[in-house]
Design a protein around this motif. Sequence first.
Motif, mmCIF file in Angstrom:
data_model
loop_
_atom_site.group_PDB
_atom_site.id
_atom_site.type_symbol
_atom_site.label_atom_id
_atom_site.label_comp_id
_atom_site.label_asym_id
_atom_site.label_seq_id
_atom_site.Cartn_x
_atom_site.Cartn_y
_atom_site.Cartn_z
ATOM 1 N N ASP A 1 39.257 12.593 18.391
ATOM 2 C CA ASP A 1 39.720 11.668 19.493
ATOM 3 C C ASP A 1 41.185 10.985 19.263
ATOM 4 O OD1 ASP A 1 39.000 10.917 21.957
ATOM 5 O OD2 ASP A 1 38.741 8.779 21.269
ATOM 6 N N ARG A 2 41.277 10.839 17.937
ATOM 7 C CA ARG A 2 42.582 10.099 17.559
ATOM 8 C C ARG A 2 43.697 11.101 17.637
ATOM 9 N NH1 ARG A 2 40.147 6.274 12.774
ATOM 10 N NH2 ARG A 2 39.521 4.680 14.162
ATOM 11 N N LYS A 3 43.173 12.526 17.162
ATOM 12 C CA LYS A 3 44.206 13.617 17.200
ATOM 13 C C LYS A 3 44.813 13.802 18.327
ATOM 14 C CE LYS A 3 42.082 16.526 13.898
ATOM 15 N NZ LYS A 3 41.621 17.937 13.532
ATOM 16 N N LYS A 4 44.310 13.363 19.427
ATOM 17 C CA LYS A 4 44.725 13.486 20.878
ATOM 18 C C LYS A 4 46.141 12.609 20.936
ATOM 19 C CE LYS A 4 40.300 14.315 23.068
ATOM 20 N NZ LYS A 4 39.171 13.578 23.631
ATOM 21 N N SER A 5 46.141 11.654 20.357
ATOM 22 C CA SER A 5 47.314 10.567 20.388
ATOM 23 C C SER A 5 48.269 10.757 19.241
ATOM 24 C CB SER A 5 46.577 9.241 20.288
ATOM 25 O OG SER A 5 45.428 9.249 21.151
ATOM 26 N N VAL A 6 47.806 11.017 18.032
ATOM 27 C CA VAL A 6 48.763 11.228 16.861
ATOM 28 C C VAL A 6 48.367 12.349 16.135
ATOM 29 C CG1 VAL A 6 49.277 8.729 16.674
ATOM 30 C CG2 VAL A 6 47.199 9.697 15.765
ATOM 31 N N ASP A 7 49.392 12.725 15.272
ATOM 32 C CA ASP A 7 49.110 13.746 14.162
ATOM 33 C C ASP A 7 48.831 13.039 12.824
ATOM 34 O OD1 ASP A 7 49.668 15.780 15.985
ATOM 35 O OD2 ASP A 7 51.841 16.138 15.309
ATOM 36 N N PHE A 8 47.932 13.920 12.127
ATOM 37 C CA PHE A 8 47.531 13.241 10.668
ATOM 38 C C PHE A 8 48.064 14.000 9.548
ATOM 39 C CE2 PHE A 8 44.309 11.346 13.205
ATOM 40 C CZ PHE A 8 44.386 9.758 12.817
ATOM 41 N N SER A 9 48.250 13.493 8.447
ATOM 42 C CA SER A 9 48.791 14.197 7.140
ATOM 43 C C SER A 9 47.438 14.967 6.845
ATOM 44 C CB SER A 9 49.296 13.033 6.354
ATOM 45 O OG SER A 9 48.001 12.267 5.729
ATOM 46 N N HIS A 10 47.524 15.386 5.604
ATOM 47 C CA HIS A 10 46.788 16.106 4.997
ATOM 48 C C HIS A 10 45.461 14.885 4.672
ATOM 49 C CE1 HIS A 10 49.107 19.519 3.456
ATOM 50 N NE2 HIS A 10 48.865 19.516 4.718
ATOM 51 N N PRO A 11 44.309 15.085 4.655
ATOM 52 C CA PRO A 11 43.362 14.125 4.196
ATOM 53 C C PRO A 11 43.698 13.681 2.846
ATOM 54 C CG PRO A 11 42.082 16.147 4.662
ATOM 55 C CD PRO A 11 43.496 16.307 5.090
ATOM 56 N N TYR A 12 43.658 12.450 2.280
ATOM 57 C CA TYR A 12 43.974 12.151 1.037
ATOM 58 C C TYR A 12 42.628 11.170 0.406
ATOM 59 C CZ TYR A 12 44.716 7.170 3.173
ATOM 60 O OH TYR A 12 44.562 6.250 3.834
ATOM 61 N N THR A 13 41.579 11.040 1.035
ATOM 62 C CA THR A 13 40.455 10.453 0.360
ATOM 63 C C THR A 13 39.165 10.746 1.597
ATOM 64 O OG1 THR A 13 39.504 8.802 -1.140
ATOM 65 C CG2 THR A 13 40.451 8.203 0.970
ATOM 66 N N LYS A 14 37.967 10.555 0.976
ATOM 67 C CA LYS A 14 36.760 10.578 1.819
ATOM 68 C C LYS A 14 36.052 9.078 1.644
ATOM 69 C CE LYS A 14 35.584 15.369 1.912
ATOM 70 N NZ LYS A 14 35.527 16.208 0.327
ATOM 71 N N THR A 15 35.149 9.105 2.841
ATOM 72 C CA THR A 15 34.302 7.870 2.879
ATOM 73 C C THR A 15 32.944 8.111 3.671
ATOM 74 O OG1 THR A 15 34.198 5.327 3.270
ATOM 75 C CG2 THR A 15 35.230 6.677 4.805
ATOM 76 N N GLU A 16 32.255 7.255 3.774
ATOM 77 C CA GLU A 16 31.037 7.465 4.472
ATOM 78 C C GLU A 16 30.706 5.630 5.068
ATOM 79 O OE1 GLU A 16 27.821 9.150 2.080
ATOM 80 O OE2 GLU A 16 28.803 8.217 0.270
ATOM 81 N N GLN A 17 29.960 5.799 6.095
ATOM 82 C CA GLN A 17 29.628 4.713 6.450
ATOM 83 C C GLN A 17 28.581 3.675 5.679
ATOM 84 O OE1 GLN A 17 31.248 2.829 9.092
ATOM 85 N NE2 GLN A 17 32.505 4.648 8.765
ATOM 86 N N TYR A 18 28.757 2.610 5.380
ATOM 87 C CA TYR A 18 27.825 1.684 4.641
ATOM 88 C C TYR A 18 27.267 0.614 5.374
ATOM 89 C CZ TYR A 18 27.605 3.389 -0.238
ATOM 90 O OH TYR A 18 27.281 4.309 -1.164
ATOM 91 N N VAL A 19 26.257 0.021 5.225
ATOM 92 C CA VAL A 19 25.643 -1.250 5.711
ATOM 93 C C VAL A 19 25.722 -2.280 4.810
ATOM 94 C CG1 VAL A 19 23.345 -0.431 5.503
ATOM 95 C CG2 VAL A 19 24.002 -1.886 7.473
ATOM 96 N N ILE A 20 25.998 -3.564 5.316
ATOM 97 C CA ILE A 20 25.947 -4.640 4.350
ATOM 98 C C ILE A 20 25.047 -5.793 5.210
ATOM 99 C CG2 ILE A 20 27.498 -6.565 3.148
ATOM 100 C CD1 ILE A 20 29.913 -5.124 3.928
ATOM 101 N N VAL A 21 23.970 -6.173 4.120
ATOM 102 C CA VAL A 21 23.250 -7.204 4.673
ATOM 103 C C VAL A 21 23.184 -8.345 3.642
ATOM 104 C CG1 VAL A 21 21.838 -5.960 5.965
ATOM 105 C CG2 VAL A 21 21.210 -6.215 3.797
ATOM 106 N N LYS A 22 22.440 -9.673 3.859
ATOM 107 C CA LYS A 22 22.415 -10.475 2.966
ATOM 108 C C LYS A 22 21.316 -9.938 2.102
ATOM 109 C CE LYS A 22 23.959 -14.728 4.857
ATOM 110 N NZ LYS A 22 24.441 -15.732 4.019
ATOM 111 N N ALA A 23 21.466 -10.501 0.666
ATOM 112 C CA ALA A 23 21.010 -10.026 -0.538
ATOM 113 C C ALA A 23 19.289 -9.938 -0.433
ATOM 114 C CB ALA A 23 21.448 -10.444 -1.784
ATOM 115 N N ASP A 24 18.820 -10.916 0.475
ATOM 116 C CA ASP A 24 17.280 -11.136 0.478
ATOM 117 C C ASP A 24 16.995 -10.436 1.373
ATOM 118 O OD1 ASP A 24 18.261 -12.496 2.498
ATOM 119 O OD2 ASP A 24 17.371 -14.390 2.338
#
Length: 266
Positions: free
Chosen positions: A107-130
């Motif tokens: 979707d973003r590639k429709k608006s801008v061009d991107f460089s080569h990828p420089y790192t990877k990630t994934e989706q994390y979820v944060i909650v209260k420790a208890d």
Amino acid sequence: MKKIVSLLLICVTLLTVLMFTGCGKVYTVEDIKKEGKLVVYTEAGFAPYEFIYDNKLVGVDVDVMTKVAEKLGVELDIHDVNFDTIVGAVQSGKAMVGAAGITITEDRKKSVDFSHPYTKTEQYVIVKADKDIPTVEDLKGKNIGVQQGTTSDILVDNLIKDGTLDGTTLTGYNTPALAAAALDKIDAVVTDKLTAQIIVKGSNDSLKTDKLLKADGNVAAEPEAYGYAVAKGSEELLAVINEVVDEMIASGEISALEEKYNDMAN
Ligand code: GLN
């Protein structure tokens, strides 16, 4: 009168064309040298890629952009703005580069061009420790916080729209840390891996985080890759950025910087 009408028509047509082509501004290397600076937009709430340390904007993306500016022989002029304005600013030519841990998406590639990828990630979820780390299904009917305009925002929004997260409320914050600070009011925050881990590290054991998985153990979303954004057709500038990115990946510098800023943050 006829002349005025045809002039108006021409103007409207031109404006419409500009609207659909995104009014992009392509900066050539010569343009950038003439300006004497590389104008970069980022959002400083995204450690280890960009954050404030000792009143200074630092991070992996800042170091990469410093190298790009050096290679171009110009100064780095970096601005801290809201994340959801960066792609538009690059598209319109307000910024020459968007450097903000931006996930490369179709979707973003429709608006801008991107460089080569420089790192990877994934989706994390944060909650209260208890609390237990929730699966996607556990988030049904809950209140979720995200950083506005991010891939986490888009992911949760899509899960609400396709009915998976029926009755779930989604709130957008300016930074993932602000979303996490609202964890008394909301149930969970979804954000990129390293940023989630840094927020938890700085929470005095009051929060915890892990991969966002579905109940069947599969990941909630495909892994993502970060790229630097430039206006569509900015081939010269992209070539310089890609040269720096390729060198820094090959030499292991990107990973070393991720570790360095990971340790520095919080
Ligand atoms: N990688 C995510 C995205 O592109 C989040 C980036 C950020 O918050 N700076 O949407």
